[in-house]
Design an enzyme around this catalytic site. Structure first.
Site, PDB file in Angstrom:
ATOM      1  N   HIS A  13       5.934   3.554 -38.624  1.00  0.00           N
ATOM      2  CA  HIS A  13       4.921   4.559 -38.246  1.00  0.00           C
ATOM      3  C   HIS A  13       5.419   5.263 -36.992  1.00  0.00           C
ATOM      4  O   HIS A  13       5.377   4.700 -35.897  1.00  0.00           O
ATOM      5  CB  HIS A  13       3.571   3.885 -37.975  1.00  0.00           C
ATOM      6  CG  HIS A  13       2.478   4.859 -37.647  1.00  0.00           C
ATOM      7  ND1 HIS A  13       1.253   4.823 -38.260  1.00  0.00           N
ATOM      8  CD2 HIS A  13       2.425   5.895 -36.768  1.00  0.00           C
ATOM      9  CE1 HIS A  13       0.501   5.797 -37.787  1.00  0.00           C
ATOM     10  NE2 HIS A  13       1.184   6.452 -36.870  1.00  0.00           N
ATOM     11  N   HIS A  15       5.823   9.214 -34.832  1.00  0.00           N
ATOM     12  CA  HIS A  15       5.590  10.655 -34.663  1.00  0.00           C
ATOM     13  C   HIS A  15       6.821  11.263 -33.999  1.00  0.00           C
ATOM     14  O   HIS A  15       7.142  10.915 -32.853  1.00  0.00           O
ATOM     15  CB  HIS A  15       4.362  10.908 -33.792  1.00  0.00           C
ATOM     16  CG  HIS A  15       3.109  10.388 -34.411  1.00  0.00           C
ATOM     17  ND1 HIS A  15       2.356  11.122 -35.300  1.00  0.00           N
ATOM     18  CD2 HIS A  15       2.494   9.186 -34.314  1.00  0.00           C
ATOM     19  CE1 HIS A  15       1.321  10.399 -35.707  1.00  0.00           C
ATOM     20  NE2 HIS A  15       1.380   9.217 -35.135  1.00  0.00           N
ATOM     21  N   LEU A  16       7.489  12.155 -34.722  1.00  0.00           N
ATOM     22  CA  LEU A  16       8.688  12.789 -34.169  1.00  0.00           C
ATOM     23  C   LEU A  16       8.439  14.210 -33.692  1.00  0.00           C
ATOM     24  O   LEU A  16       9.290  14.784 -33.012  1.00  0.00           O
ATOM     25  CB  LEU A  16       9.811  12.804 -35.215  1.00  0.00           C
ATOM     26  CG  LEU A  16      10.548  11.489 -35.440  1.00  0.00           C
ATOM     27  CD1 LEU A  16      11.522  11.622 -36.603  1.00  0.00           C
ATOM     28  CD2 LEU A  16      11.275  11.031 -34.177  1.00  0.00           C
ATOM     29  N   ARG A  17       7.271  14.792 -34.077  1.00  0.00           N
ATOM     30  CA  ARG A  17       6.958  16.182 -33.703  1.00  0.00           C
ATOM     31  C   ARG A  17       8.019  17.148 -34.252  1.00  0.00           C
ATOM     32  O   ARG A  17       8.688  16.850 -35.222  1.00  0.00           O
ATOM     33  CB  ARG A  17       6.816  16.334 -32.176  1.00  0.00           C
ATOM     34  CG  ARG A  17       5.980  15.265 -31.490  1.00  0.00           C
ATOM     35  CD  ARG A  17       4.562  15.153 -31.977  1.00  0.00           C
ATOM     36  NE  ARG A  17       3.772  14.288 -31.103  1.00  0.00           N
ATOM     37  CZ  ARG A  17       2.669  13.660 -31.492  1.00  0.00           C
ATOM     38  NH1 ARG A  17       2.221  13.768 -32.737  1.00  0.00           N
ATOM     39  NH2 ARG A  17       1.990  12.918 -30.652  1.00  0.00           N
ATOM     40  N   ASN A  41       1.674  14.710 -39.301  1.00  0.00           N
ATOM     41  CA  ASN A  41       0.600  15.473 -38.646  1.00  0.00           C
ATOM     42  C   ASN A  41       1.147  16.535 -37.690  1.00  0.00           C
ATOM     43  O   ASN A  41       0.811  16.583 -36.517  1.00  0.00           O
ATOM     44  CB  ASN A  41      -0.393  14.543 -37.928  1.00  0.00           C
ATOM     45  CG  ASN A  41       0.227  13.727 -36.810  1.00  0.00           C
ATOM     46  OD1 ASN A  41       1.432  13.448 -36.829  1.00  0.00           O
ATOM     47  ND2 ASN A  41      -0.571  13.336 -35.830  1.00  0.00           N
ATOM     48  N   LYS A  99      -0.039   9.930 -46.364  1.00  0.00           N
ATOM     49  CA  LYS A  99      -0.870   9.524 -45.230  1.00  0.00           C
ATOM     50  C   LYS A  99      -2.264  10.117 -45.329  1.00  0.00           C
ATOM     51  O   LYS A  99      -2.416  11.325 -45.476  1.00  0.00           O
ATOM     52  CB  LYS A  99      -0.206   9.993 -43.929  1.00  0.00           C
ATOM     53  CG  LYS A  99      -0.995   9.729 -42.659  1.00  0.00           C
ATOM     54  CD  LYS A  99      -1.056   8.251 -42.332  1.00  0.00           C
ATOM     55  CE  LYS A  99      -1.939   7.961 -41.130  1.00  0.00           C
ATOM     56  NZ  LYS A  99      -1.199   7.743 -39.896  1.00  0.00           N
ATOM     57  N   HIS A 136      -4.998   5.959 -41.733  1.00  0.00           N
ATOM     58  CA  HIS A 136      -5.559   5.925 -40.376  1.00  0.00           C
ATOM     59  C   HIS A 136      -6.967   5.379 -40.568  1.00  0.00           C
ATOM     60  O   HIS A 136      -7.864   6.094 -41.010  1.00  0.00           O
ATOM     61  CB  HIS A 136      -5.583   7.312 -39.721  1.00  0.00           C
ATOM     62  CG  HIS A 136      -6.101   7.245 -38.319  1.00  0.00           C
ATOM     63  ND1 HIS A 136      -5.299   7.343 -37.210  1.00  0.00           N
ATOM     64  CD2 HIS A 136      -7.342   7.002 -37.839  1.00  0.00           C
ATOM     65  CE1 HIS A 136      -6.029   7.190 -36.117  1.00  0.00           C
ATOM     66  NE2 HIS A 136      -7.282   6.982 -36.477  1.00  0.00           N
ATOM     67  N   HIS A 174      -1.629   0.759 -37.672  1.00  0.00           N
ATOM     68  CA  HIS A 174      -1.997   0.462 -36.276  1.00  0.00           C
ATOM     69  C   HIS A 174      -3.325  -0.298 -36.173  1.00  0.00           C
ATOM     70  O   HIS A 174      -4.290   0.186 -35.593  1.00  0.00           O
ATOM     71  CB  HIS A 174      -1.998   1.713 -35.398  1.00  0.00           C
ATOM     72  CG  HIS A 174      -2.575   2.962 -36.027  1.00  0.00           C
ATOM     73  ND1 HIS A 174      -3.806   2.994 -36.616  1.00  0.00           N
ATOM     74  CD2 HIS A 174      -2.060   4.212 -36.140  1.00  0.00           C
ATOM     75  CE1 HIS A 174      -4.029   4.214 -37.059  1.00  0.00           C
ATOM     76  NE2 HIS A 174      -2.995   4.964 -36.786  1.00  0.00           N
ATOM     77  N   LEU A 219      -5.197   6.307 -30.247  1.00  0.00           N
ATOM     78  CA  LEU A 219      -6.178   6.054 -31.300  1.00  0.00           C
ATOM     79  C   LEU A 219      -5.530   5.293 -32.440  1.00  0.00           C
ATOM     80  O   LEU A 219      -4.416   5.625 -32.819  1.00  0.00           O
ATOM     81  CB  LEU A 219      -6.750   7.377 -31.813  1.00  0.00           C
ATOM     82  CG  LEU A 219      -7.719   8.063 -30.843  1.00  0.00           C
ATOM     83  CD1 LEU A 219      -8.060   9.462 -31.327  1.00  0.00           C
ATOM     84  CD2 LEU A 219      -8.993   7.230 -30.656  1.00  0.00           C
ATOM     85  N   ASP A 247       3.966   3.664 -33.887  1.00  0.00           N
ATOM     86  CA  ASP A 247       3.049   4.776 -33.582  1.00  0.00           C
ATOM     87  C   ASP A 247       3.446   5.443 -32.269  1.00  0.00           C
ATOM     88  O   ASP A 247       2.593   5.937 -31.527  1.00  0.00           O
ATOM     89  CB  ASP A 247       1.583   4.317 -33.534  1.00  0.00           C
ATOM     90  CG  ASP A 247       0.621   5.499 -33.668  1.00  0.00           C
ATOM     91  OD1 ASP A 247       1.080   6.610 -33.985  1.00  0.00           O
ATOM     92  OD2 ASP A 247      -0.589   5.298 -33.450  1.00  0.00           O
ATOM     93  N   HIS A 251       3.315  13.004 -26.125  1.00  0.00           N
ATOM     94  CA  HIS A 251       2.613  14.210 -25.675  1.00  0.00           C
ATOM     95  C   HIS A 251       3.135  14.490 -24.272  1.00  0.00           C
ATOM     96  O   HIS A 251       3.466  13.553 -23.535  1.00  0.00           O
ATOM     97  CB  HIS A 251       1.106  13.974 -25.592  1.00  0.00           C
ATOM     98  CG  HIS A 251       0.436  13.747 -26.906  1.00  0.00           C
ATOM     99  ND1 HIS A 251       0.056  14.778 -27.731  1.00  0.00           N
ATOM    100  CD2 HIS A 251       0.083  12.612 -27.546  1.00  0.00           C
ATOM    101  CE1 HIS A 251      -0.522  14.288 -28.820  1.00  0.00           C
ATOM    102  NE2 HIS A 251      -0.509  12.962 -28.741  1.00  0.00           N
ATOM    103  N   ALA A 263      -4.455  11.652 -27.355  1.00  0.00           N
ATOM    104  CA  ALA A 263      -4.231  10.248 -27.699  1.00  0.00           C
ATOM    105  C   ALA A 263      -2.779  10.032 -28.080  1.00  0.00           C
ATOM    106  O   ALA A 263      -2.224  10.813 -28.859  1.00  0.00           O
ATOM    107  CB  ALA A 263      -5.136   9.861 -28.865  1.00  0.00           C
TER     108      ALA A 263
HETATM  109  O1  DOR Z   1      -2.777   7.769 -30.523  1.00  0.00           O
HETATM  110  C1  DOR Z   1      -2.492   8.400 -31.515  1.00  0.00           C
HETATM  111  N1  DOR Z   1      -1.640   9.462 -31.458  1.00  0.00           N
HETATM  112  N2  DOR Z   1      -3.043   8.064 -32.674  1.00  0.00           N
HETATM  113  C2  DOR Z   1      -2.885   8.802 -33.780  1.00  0.00           C
HETATM  114  O2  DOR Z   1      -3.437   8.455 -34.786  1.00  0.00           O
HETATM  115  C3  DOR Z   1      -2.113  10.074 -33.737  1.00  0.00           C
HETATM  116  C4  DOR Z   1      -1.147  10.071 -32.644  1.00  0.00           C
HETATM  117  C5  DOR Z   1      -0.568  11.434 -32.358  1.00  0.00           C
HETATM  118  O3  DOR Z   1      -0.149  12.130 -33.296  1.00  0.00           O
HETATM  119  O4  DOR Z   1      -0.510  11.815 -31.196  1.00  0.00           O
HETATM  120 ZN    ZN Z   2       0.152   7.644 -35.546  1.00  0.00          ZN
END
Ligand code: DOR
Ligand code: ZN
Length: 345
Positions: A13, A15-17, A41, A99, A136, A174, A219, A247, A251, A263
């Site tokens: 899990h 997030h690479l953006r 996402n 997802k 999620h 998560h 989250l 996860d 940011h 989050a």
């Molecule tokens: O803390 C989180 N950040 N929970 C998520 O489900 C999404 C993630 C994000 O994409 O920043």
């Molecule tokens: Zn996530």
């Protein structure tokens, strides 16, 4: 110096953006992990096979030439997802999971699912073809307290789903509650759960006592210490239903340190140090390989990595930079607030 050699891990899990953020954070994962299940996402989300293929190409283009890494793509499930496009992307070997974000649950989840009945045909198709569903697991009903959202999701969404579609392969992502651990442990059917390093290290007191810590806000939000301990017990249990999904969710500091902060904890650079710390604290270093490198591939129908990685335990604390520069602003690395001694050699 004590060392620990395990199969190279995967991250189930991540997030690479995109864009400059992708270029900055990708090496932090590729340095330690062979593969990662890449969350869809983005803005706009990765909904179609064509979008997943294009995103995969951007990830590989961002990978430094001297690094190896395999992005395992996912699609973002919407109420208008085309089941044929989804099935074709899976048959091509392009996607490894779909997802489900309940609409409004978290970062960039506005296009998520509002009405489970509307995705029923897609879920039935997934069950038929063996395409895993990642959840999620939080309801978004405003009346449900944010600390109860995972538990209520299990009762009102997950349990009925598993009952109605027992063939569907499901990952409760998560997990943050003892309820989630109990459900995944006891459920019949094809279910697994991922656990993050930060949820193993934090509870809500760390988030809120002595000042609010925006870099611990994620989250699902961290719960009470007793839930954290249930996560730890599951992670070190060698139950193959529980495995690592970091996860890691970068940011910029500007977005986190704000009156309405985003989050996400950016854990990729420190994830293995944190995990070794936790497993050592429980006398369970011999179980780290299963959690980080064997149970995930088994759930997703892949073989574990042959290559290995070695960690060493230093006498003095290991130091990491406070932030990673990204070109769009600094991103603070997850820091558990106490020294870490394990590092990847
Ligand atoms: O803390 C989180 N950040 N929970 C998520 O489900 C999404 C993630 C994000 O994409 O920043
Ligand atoms: Zn996530």
């Amino acid at each position: 110096m004590p060392t620990l050699t395990i199969r190279r891990p995967d991250d189930w899990h991540l997030h690479l953006r995109d864009g400059r953020m992708l270029c900055a954070v990708l090496p932090e994962t590729a340095r330690h992990f062979v593969r990662a299940l890449v969350m869809p996402n983005l803005v706009p989300p990765v909904v179609t096979g064509a979008q997943a293929r294009a995103y995969r190409r951007r990830i590989l283009a961002a990978l430094p030439k001297d690094m190896m890494f395999e992005p395992l793509m996912t699609l973002y499930l919407t109420e208008t997802t085309d089941p044929d496009d989804m099935a074709a992307a899976f048959a091509d070997g392009l996607i490894h999971a779909v997802k489900l974000y309940p609409a409004g649950a978290t970062t960039n989840s506005a296009s998520g699912v509002r009405d489970m009945a509307r995705i029923r045909p897609v879920l039935e198709r997934m069950a038929r073809i063996g395409l895993p569903l990642c959840l999620h697991g939080e309801v978004t009903t405003p009346e449900v307290d944010i600390f109860d959202r995972e538990r209520v999701f299990i009762d009102t969404v997950l349990a009925p789903l598993c009952r109605d579609l027992p063939e569907l392969k499901v990952t409760l992502e998560h997990i943050t509650t003892a309820d989630g651990i109990a459900y995944v442990t006891e459920a019949t059917g094809h279910i697994a759960g991922t656990i993050t390093p930060h949820h193993l290290m934090l509870n809500r007191t760390h988030l809120l006592a002595g000042g609010i810590r925006p870099h611990y806000y994620c989250l699902p939000v961290a719960k009470r210490a007793e839930h954290q301990m249930a996560l730890r017990r599951a992670a070190i249990s060698s139950n193959p239903r529980f495995f690592l999904g970091t996860d890691s969710a970068p940011h910029t500091d500007a977005a986190k340190e704000s009156s309405c902060g985003c989050a996400g904890c950016f854990t990729a650079p420190v994830a293995l140090s944190c995990l070794a710390h936790v497993f050592e604290a429980h006398g369970a270093l011999d179980r780290l390989e299963g959690f980080a490198a064997r149970f995930g591939p088994a759930h997703y129908g892949l073989t574990p990595n042959l290559a290995t990685i070695t960690l060493e335990r230093r006498d003095a604390p290991v130091t990491y930079p406070d932030t990673l520069e990204t070109g769009v602003g600094p991103v603070t690395l997850f820091n558990p607030g106490h020294p870490l001694y394990w590092r990847v050699v």
